[in-house]
Design a protein around this motif. Structure first.
Motif, PDB file in Angstrom:
ATOM      1  N   SER A   1       0.824  -1.210   0.000  1.00  0.00           N
ATOM      2  CA  SER A   1       0.000   0.000   0.000  1.00  0.00           C
ATOM      3  C   SER A   1       0.857   1.258   0.000  1.00  0.00           C
TER       4      SER A   1
ATOM      5  N   VAL B   1       1.040   4.337  -3.170  1.00  0.00           N
ATOM      6  CA  VAL B   1       0.842   5.766  -2.913  1.00  0.00           C
ATOM      7  C   VAL B   1       2.043   6.570  -3.401  1.00  0.00           C
TER       8      VAL B   1
ATOM      9  N   MET C   1      -4.828   5.351   1.976  1.00  0.00           N
ATOM     10  CA  MET C   1      -3.980   5.913   0.922  1.00  0.00           C
ATOM     11  C   MET C   1      -4.246   7.400   0.719  1.00  0.00           C
TER      12      MET C   1
ATOM     13  N   SER D   1      -1.223   9.988   1.160  1.00  0.00           N
ATOM     14  CA  SER D   1      -0.807  10.825   0.032  1.00  0.00           C
ATOM     15  C   SER D   1      -0.870  12.304   0.396  1.00  0.00           C
TER      16      SER D   1
END
Length: 473
Positions: A165, A169, A329, A333
């Protein structure tokens, strides 16, 4: 784990979509302003829903569920104040003023605003360092929630859940910058909302409805259905304020007000963010009801993932799973883009006068995103504490440093340079020292004394000093 290929296929499609968004938005990123705040051209719907996704994310879905499991229904007060204070009032009080003043000062980051508003170059350096360091702590909490989800729902080892994950990102943020952040956040909020609604309906089904679930919970411990219940008012009030009022001083949330395209969009966004924020009730409620099905969980961060894996259909589980990953995410981000901006624009380019042009600044931001992301991933492989505990700590320090000088800097002409400096340093030190006490004095989280001391110092020192700063109108 049943149907792992199905879930992995859905997730793979979603990841490909995110990467495509990163490449598409890269073509629209022509300057450092585009990379950091989308050129101040983001609409109401995208701004508001990306705000919600960045606010609640996997930290609330997983961490809120853990607190609901541990402390019961009193945690619903956290969600209620989140909606009122963290969404509605934050947009109402901060939105218009933030947009207008950051445009007048030509500020695209929070440290940049402080340096120009208070004519205090040191503030740019100090706040940049605080943001960069403590947002890494926040990143760790996000990645921990993602890793727990992968482990329980897919049977993928926690370590690989964090790595996979985190790397996805890094790819789309590095290419697309802020535009990729808000557009993926917009889509992620929709997926997150759908997943939470499915989670709630399935939970009420397996517990026999809300009334039956509450009765079962009260049989385990009556304190789980009372306020403040087994938590106690000091702990409850502390966390309510940290994750509600703390938003007002968090740079990744304030960026939505920098980047939105108009005051009209802010008014519309206020309504959308408030309605969208109501989804925060679901994790706390489901986490509490999960205790009636799994009364002896060793890792309470797995309360909601356990409810999903045991009681939801494959299709519903897939939607929820992607929703949780999407939520985490989105926040990860948002934090990356703020952290890289603080380091590259505020520290290297402005404070230390490193000579780089617009294209080079975008390149350096990309490299910094990767660096911060990798550090966050490495720490998250063996993280300390509960997800929400890590979040509250990082928010407390950043908000204690930034909230008072930002809020009063928007509205009060009487702020002074020395008052702002005293506020930042005092709030930072108090929050750190208070949090280091085990247990904390009076049971209060370091956020409360940290923010309170920051406000007191800013007002008192500003009133006593003569170095008032001209206030742009």
């Amino acid at each position: 784990m049943k149907h792992p290929i199905f879930y992995l296929s859905i997730l793979a499609v979603y990841f490909v979509f995110l990467i495509i968004v990163g490449f598409v938005t890269q073509k629209k990123t022509k300057s450092s302003s585009d990379y950091l705040i989308g050129g101040r051209k983001i609409g109401a719907m995208v701004s508001a829903l990306s705000f919600v996704a960045a606010y609640f994310s996997s930290v609330v879905i997983i961490g809120g569920g853990a607190f609901g499991y541990k402390y019961g229904l009193s945690t619903l007060w956290i969600a209620a104040i989140n909606v009122l204070l963290g969404c509605f009032l934050a947009w109402l009080v901060l939105g218009k003023k933030t947009r207008e003043l950051t445009m007048k000062y030509n500020a695209v980051t929070l440290p940049d605003f402080f340096a120009k508003r208070y004519q205090l170059p040191f503030a740019r350096i100090f706040v940049s360092l605080v943001i960069s360091l403590f947002l890494i702590v926040y990143n760790v909490s996000i990645l921990k929630g993602l890793g727990d989800t992968f482990q329980v729902l897919l049977g993928v080892p926690y370590v690989w859940g964090v790595i996979i994950s985190g790397l996805i990102v890094l790819i789309y943020v590095s290419f697309g910058g802020y535009l990729a952040v808000v557009w993926t956040g917009f889509i992620q909020a929709l997926i997150m909302g759908a997943g939470l609604i499915l989670l709630l309906t399935n939970t009420l089904r397996v517990t026999g409805g809300l009334s039956a679930g509450v009765r079962s919970l009260s049989q385990i411990n009556p304190g789980l259905v009372e306020t403040p219940g087994i938590w106690g008012f000091p702990g409850l009030i502390s966390y309510v304020l940290v994750v509600s009022f703390g938003v007002w001083g968090m740079p990744q949330m304030l960026a939505r007000f920098y980047s939105i395209k108009s005051n009209k969009a802010i008014r519309t966004g206020t309504i959308i963010a408030t309605i969208g924020g109501a989804m925060a009730f679901i994790p706390y409620l489901v986490g509490a009801l999960a205790r009636t099905k799994f009364p002896e969980l060793a890792n309470v961060d797995q309360a909601i993932p356990m409810m999903v894996s045991h009681f939801m259909s494959p299709a519903a589980t897939a939607i929820f799973f992607v929703g949780v990953i999407a939520a985490g995410m989105s926040t990860f981000s948002s934090v990356l883009i703020i952290s890289s901006g603080a380091i590259v624009r505020d520290l290297l380019r402005t404070s230390f006068s490193v000579q780089i042009n617009e294209k080079q600044e975008i390149h350096w931001n990309t490299l910094t995103n990767v660096f911060i992301g990798v550090i966050s991933i490495l720490i998250a492989l063996k993280p300390p504490g509960l997800v929400l505990t890590l979040t509250a700590f990082s928010w407390a320090v950043i908000a204690s440093t930034c909230l008072a000088p930002f809020l009063l800097g928007l509205y009060w002409k009487g702020t002074s340079r020395s008052g702002a400096l005293a506020s930042m340093l005092g709030g930072f030190l108090v929050s750190i020292l208070w949090t280091m006490q085990k247990p904390p004095p009076f049971g209060l989280h370091g956020f409360i004394p940290g923010v309170a001391s920051s406000f007191i110092l800013l007002i008192a020192v500003s009133l006593a000093s003569k170095d008032k700063i001209s206030f742009l109108r």
